[in-house]
Every structure is written in structure tokens, then in C-alpha cells.
Design a protein around this motif. Structure first.
Motif, mmCIF file in Angstrom:
data_model
loop_
_atom_site.group_PDB
_atom_site.id
_atom_site.type_symbol
_atom_site.label_atom_id
_atom_site.label_comp_id
_atom_site.label_asym_id
_atom_site.label_seq_id
_atom_site.Cartn_x
_atom_site.Cartn_y
_atom_site.Cartn_z
ATOM 1 N N GLN A 180 33.814 -7.648 0.443
ATOM 2 C CA GLN A 180 33.496 -8.725 -0.090
ATOM 3 C C GLN A 180 34.115 -9.433 0.378
ATOM 4 O OE1 GLN A 180 33.403 -8.148 -4.564
ATOM 5 N NE2 GLN A 180 31.114 -7.208 -4.525
ATOM 6 N N CYS A 181 35.825 -9.368 0.221
ATOM 7 C CA CYS A 181 36.452 -9.979 0.308
ATOM 8 C C CYS A 181 37.179 -10.592 1.560
ATOM 9 C CB CYS A 181 38.161 -10.421 -0.781
ATOM 10 S SG CYS A 181 37.108 -9.968 -2.374
ATOM 11 N N GLU A 182 36.930 -9.861 2.363
ATOM 12 C CA GLU A 182 37.571 -9.464 4.166
ATOM 13 C C GLU A 182 37.903 -10.315 4.379
ATOM 14 O OE1 GLU A 182 36.378 -6.130 6.292
ATOM 15 O OE2 GLU A 182 34.375 -6.989 5.997
ATOM 16 N N ARG A 183 36.745 -11.328 4.345
ATOM 17 C CA ARG A 183 36.839 -12.575 5.013
ATOM 18 C C ARG A 183 37.270 -13.567 4.322
ATOM 19 N NH1 ARG A 183 36.053 -13.924 10.341
ATOM 20 N NH2 ARG A 183 35.735 -15.799 10.496
ATOM 21 N N PHE A 184 37.485 -13.703 3.108
ATOM 22 C CA PHE A 184 38.515 -14.496 2.735
ATOM 23 C C PHE A 184 39.496 -14.377 2.360
ATOM 24 C CE2 PHE A 184 39.882 -15.062 -1.975
ATOM 25 C CZ PHE A 184 40.502 -16.585 -1.628
ATOM 26 N N TRP B 214 43.870 -12.350 -6.630
ATOM 27 C CA TRP B 214 44.868 -11.214 -6.960
ATOM 28 C C TRP B 214 45.503 -10.991 -5.543
ATOM 29 C CZ3 TRP B 214 44.377 -5.875 -6.085
ATOM 30 C CH2 TRP B 214 45.669 -5.107 -6.040
ATOM 31 N N LEU B 215 44.276 -10.779 -4.689
ATOM 32 C CA LEU B 215 44.309 -10.685 -2.728
ATOM 33 C C LEU B 215 44.336 -12.079 -2.488
ATOM 34 C CD1 LEU B 215 40.790 -8.856 -2.556
ATOM 35 C CD2 LEU B 215 42.980 -8.180 -2.244
ATOM 36 N N ALA B 216 44.350 -12.551 -3.081
ATOM 37 C CA ALA B 216 44.521 -14.471 -2.450
ATOM 38 C C ALA B 216 45.673 -15.122 -2.183
ATOM 39 C CB ALA B 216 43.754 -15.389 -2.789
ATOM 40 N N ARG B 217 46.514 -14.246 -3.497
ATOM 41 C CA ARG B 217 48.227 -14.423 -4.266
ATOM 42 C C ARG B 217 48.885 -13.378 -3.320
ATOM 43 N NH1 ARG B 217 48.802 -13.199 -8.866
ATOM 44 N NH2 ARG B 217 49.478 -10.843 -8.768
ATOM 45 N N ILE B 218 47.735 -12.235 -2.630
ATOM 46 C CA ILE B 218 48.557 -11.052 -1.911
ATOM 47 C C ILE B 218 49.020 -11.769 0.070
ATOM 48 C CG2 ILE B 218 48.529 -9.023 -1.123
ATOM 49 C CD1 ILE B 218 47.880 -7.481 -3.776
ATOM 50 N N ALA B 219 47.309 -12.375 -0.016
ATOM 51 C CA ALA B 219 47.175 -12.546 1.214
ATOM 52 C C ALA B 219 48.703 -13.531 1.754
ATOM 53 C CB ALA B 219 46.175 -13.187 1.542
ATOM 54 N N ALA B 220 48.152 -14.389 0.922
ATOM 55 C CA ALA B 220 49.432 -15.509 0.936
ATOM 56 C C ALA B 220 50.428 -14.811 1.073
ATOM 57 C CB ALA B 220 49.174 -17.106 -0.689
ATOM 58 N N ASN B 221 50.900 -14.382 -0.016
ATOM 59 C CA ASN B 221 52.335 -13.734 0.150
ATOM 60 C C ASN B 221 52.991 -12.901 1.597
ATOM 61 O OD1 ASN B 221 53.395 -14.800 -2.139
ATOM 62 N ND2 ASN B 221 53.181 -12.799 -3.649
ATOM 63 N N ASP C 205 38.641 2.566 -9.114
ATOM 64 C CA ASP C 205 38.767 3.734 -7.606
ATOM 65 C C ASP C 205 38.005 3.591 -6.465
ATOM 66 O OD1 ASP C 205 36.098 2.850 -7.764
ATOM 67 O OD2 ASP C 205 35.444 4.294 -8.811
ATOM 68 N N GLN C 206 38.324 3.858 -5.528
ATOM 69 C CA GLN C 206 38.662 4.189 -4.024
ATOM 70 C C GLN C 206 36.753 3.146 -3.581
ATOM 71 O OE1 GLN C 206 38.806 7.332 -1.330
ATOM 72 N NE2 GLN C 206 38.890 6.222 0.469
ATOM 73 N N ARG C 207 35.981 4.009 -4.097
ATOM 74 C CA ARG C 207 34.236 2.985 -4.456
ATOM 75 C C ARG C 207 34.384 1.447 -4.814
ATOM 76 N NH1 ARG C 207 30.560 6.031 -7.441
ATOM 77 N NH2 ARG C 207 31.418 4.354 -9.433
ATOM 78 N N GLU C 208 35.143 1.435 -5.731
ATOM 79 C CA GLU C 208 35.689 0.052 -5.908
ATOM 80 C C GLU C 208 36.211 -0.715 -5.357
ATOM 81 O OE1 GLU C 208 35.093 0.381 -10.453
ATOM 82 O OE2 GLU C 208 37.020 0.853 -10.303
ATOM 83 N N PHE C 209 37.036 -0.314 -4.909
ATOM 84 C CA PHE C 209 37.977 -0.925 -3.927
ATOM 85 C C PHE C 209 37.185 -1.290 -2.347
ATOM 86 C CE2 PHE C 209 41.872 -1.132 -0.952
ATOM 87 C CZ PHE C 209 42.453 -2.325 -1.480
ATOM 88 N N THR C 210 36.676 -0.067 -1.807
ATOM 89 C CA THR C 210 35.312 -0.408 -0.917
ATOM 90 C C THR C 210 35.139 -1.957 -0.562
ATOM 91 O OG1 THR C 210 36.059 2.072 -0.414
ATOM 92 C CG2 THR C 210 34.443 0.558 1.427
#
Length: 183
Positions: A12-16, A57-64, A2-7
């Protein structure tokens, strides 16, 4: 998710994600934009992520996202130092170190100088072909020369340029016979 979990995940991962993008593009503002795009894409496709694998998963999206940007025609088009685009403009190779990029740019600038130093009848055809990206037929029309003559002049100009570059450059438009120092 949900939106709260995604936020919470974004917090947690924005700097990463930003760091991954920055490692690819080496530009802070661009890395911020790409990180934003990565999070937008992650939100749109949040149901595709396997539970518990959010960070990879986020790392792969960012790299792509960063790789897609680097492959884009917009990014690859590098202007020549004199502001003219041409076949001597370099397409960046992300596998090169920064100092290798500088050496490649210096090499392109040297080639550009050598083309500019050619004497007629090779100068004009070489500038049009190598620096302005004109075809043989376009050059022939512009200079009112037969295409076969233009091809011959380009062939000879290439030979002269190769020789000059091998031998270390020009002095007053003539080939210098000095050898570059052994490194």
C-alpha cells in the motif's frame, strides 16, 4: 504486526515512501535504496509503531533515512569540477533550488579560475591552500618559505581575490575595472 500485515502495508505504501525519499535526494536509484532501507527499519521496529498510525510512521522513517543520507560525510563530499577536492568544493544545501545549486557551482568554478589566474608569489601558495587544502606549515615546507611569508602571501592573495571577484573578474590576469551589470 505480523508478516502478512506488514507485506500488505508495504504494498500500500511503497510508492508513498519512495516519493518521500525522492523528494529529498532527487535521484531515482538512491530513492529506491533509501525506501528499501526505510521498510527494513520499519520491519525491525514494527512493534514501536502506534496502531493505526502506520502511514505517518513510515513517512517519518523514510524522511529520516533520506536526511541521514544527506548528512552523511559520503554524500556531502562533492568533487571540484577539475576532479580535485578542496575547500572550494561545495557542500550541497538541500534548501536551495536546482538553479541556485548551479549558480553556487558556477561561483566556485569562478573562484577556482581566479585562484589559478593569480601571479607569483601568490599563485602557488593559493593553489596549495585554497584548492589542495594544505596547511600553512605544509605549504611553507613544500615551498621552502618561512610560515610567516606564506601567511602574508595568503593574506594578500585573499585581498586580490576579493577585489577581483567584487570588480567582475580578470582580463589577462589583471583586475578588470568593469562593473558587473545590475540585475
Amino acid at each position: 504486526m505480523d508478516q502478512r500485515e506488514f507485506t500488505r502495508l508495504v504494498d500500500q505504501c511503497e510508492r508513498f515512501v519512495y516519493t518521500i525519499c525522492l523528494q529529498f535526494v532527487r535521484d531515482e536509484q538512491l530513492a529506491q535504496d533509501l525506501a528499501q532501507d526505510a521498510f527494513l527499519s520499519a520491519w525491525v521496529h514494527r512493534d514501536d509503531c502506534p496502531p493505526g498510525s502506520y502511514k505517518p510512521w513510515l513517512a517519518r522513517i523514510a524522511a529520516n533515512k533520506a536526511k541521514d543520507y544527506l548528512k552523511s560525510a559520503y554524500h556531502r563530499k562533492v568533487q571540484a569540477q577539475d576532479g580535485e577536492e578542496g575547500p572550494l568544493a561545495l557542500e550541497p544545501d538541500r534548501d536551495l533550488l536546482p538553479e541556485q545549486h548551479v549558480l553556487a557551482a558556477d561561483g566556485a568554478a569562478r573562484i577556482r579560475r581566479e585562484v589559478q589566474a593569480l601571479k607569483e608569489p601568490y599563485h602557488e601558495v593559493s593553489v596549495l591552500f585554497f584548492l589542495k587544502e594544505k596547511s600553512v606549515d605544509e605549504i611553507a615546507r613544500a615551498l621552502r618559505r618561512p610560515p610567516k611569508t606564506v601567511r602574508t602571501q595568503l593574506y594578500r592573495a585573499k585581498h586580490i581575490l576579493q577585489q577581483r571577484l567584487r570588480e567582475g573578474g580578470t582580463v589577462d590576469g589583471t583586475v578588470s575595472h568593469r562593473r558587473p551589470p545590475d540585475g
